[in-house]
Design a protein around this motif. Structure first.
Motif, PDB file in Angstrom:
ATOM      1  N   GLY A   3       0.810  -1.324  -0.101  1.00 25.58           N
ATOM      2  CA  GLY A   3      -0.133   0.139   0.075  1.00 25.58           C
ATOM      3  C   GLY A   3       0.793   1.124   0.014  1.00 25.58           C
ATOM      4  O   GLY A   3       2.102   1.175   0.368  1.00 25.58           O
ATOM      5  N   ASP A  96      -5.837  -1.541   6.118  1.00 18.72           N
ATOM      6  CA  ASP A  96      -5.299  -2.558   4.853  1.00 18.72           C
ATOM      7  C   ASP A  96      -4.053  -2.018   4.598  1.00 18.72           C
ATOM      8  O   ASP A  96      -4.015  -1.042   3.781  1.00 18.72           O
ATOM      9  CB  ASP A  96      -6.290  -2.543   3.718  1.00 18.72           C
ATOM     10  N   ALA A  99      -3.437  -1.580   0.668  1.00 19.56           N
ATOM     11  CA  ALA A  99      -4.398  -0.738   0.000  1.00 19.56           C
ATOM     12  C   ALA A  99      -3.764   0.826  -0.564  1.00 19.56           C
ATOM     13  O   ALA A  99      -2.686   0.983   0.242  1.00 19.56           O
ATOM     14  CB  ALA A  99      -5.636  -0.466   0.358  1.00 19.56           C
ATOM     15  N   HIS A 100      -4.423   1.514  -1.433  1.00 18.32           N
ATOM     16  CA  HIS A 100      -3.776   2.744  -1.767  1.00 18.32           C
ATOM     17  C   HIS A 100      -4.866   3.543  -0.780  1.00 18.32           C
ATOM     18  O   HIS A 100      -6.052   3.638  -1.318  1.00 18.32           O
ATOM     19  CB  HIS A 100      -3.998   2.843  -3.352  1.00 18.32           C
ATOM     20  N   TYR A 101      -4.386   4.469  -0.222  1.00 16.58           N
ATOM     21  CA  TYR A 101      -5.106   5.371   0.723  1.00 16.58           C
ATOM     22  C   TYR A 101      -4.821   6.670   0.016  1.00 16.58           C
ATOM     23  O   TYR A 101      -3.620   7.196   0.016  1.00 16.58           O
ATOM     24  CB  TYR A 101      -4.957   5.355   2.109  1.00 16.58           C
ATOM     25  N   SER A 118      -9.737   7.741  -4.377  1.00 18.74           N
ATOM     26  CA  SER A 118      -9.300   6.605  -4.976  1.00 18.74           C
ATOM     27  C   SER A 118      -8.108   6.883  -5.599  1.00 18.74           C
ATOM     28  O   SER A 118      -7.600   8.232  -5.963  1.00 18.74           O
ATOM     29  CB  SER A 118     -10.242   6.018  -5.927  1.00 18.74           C
TER      30      SER A 118
END
Length: 118
Positions: A3, A96, A99-101, A118
């Motif tokens: 991420g 997470d 993930a990409h935050y 996103s």
């Protein structure tokens, strides 16, 4: 896939990206804050690279502080002293680690909002 964290600032009062805003990122644990990154927004209102890249991104609690006062003064949006908004903190959790935050700031001289983008 690892991420990472990105951000950007939009000036909703002027309808454009906010260039030149200093940003600090802190890792938060209880009452402890540890600064782990700094960045400045570019002409598109974004940082040139993820503020927390792959390999440094981890589950936990973070706080972004946007230093908006100088930008608001420079763009002639406020004459108040002290400013209503000078430093804008956004505390958020990462659950997470893969993930990409994306945590943007929508800014005006007297209000702001954010969301998980996103």
């Amino acid at each position: 896939m690892a991420g990472y964290l990105t951000t950007h600032v939009l000036d909703t009062a002027r309808g454009c990206p906010a260039q030149g805003i200093q940003i600090a990122l802190y890792r938060v644990s209880g009452n402890s804050h540890k600064k782990i990154a700094t960045a400045e927004t570019n002409a598109d209102g974004r940082t040139d690279a993820p503020i927390l890249p792959e390999g440094k991104f981890a589950v936990g609690t973070y706080e972004l502080i946007f230093f908006c006062g100088d930008y608001l003064r420079a763009t002639g949006q406020t004459a108040d002293d002290p400013l209503f908004l000078d430093q804008v903190p956004i505390r958020f959790g990462v659950s997470d680690g893969a993930a990409h935050y994306h945590v943007p700031l929508l800014l005006s001289p007297y209000g702001y909002s954010t969301y998980r983008g996103s």
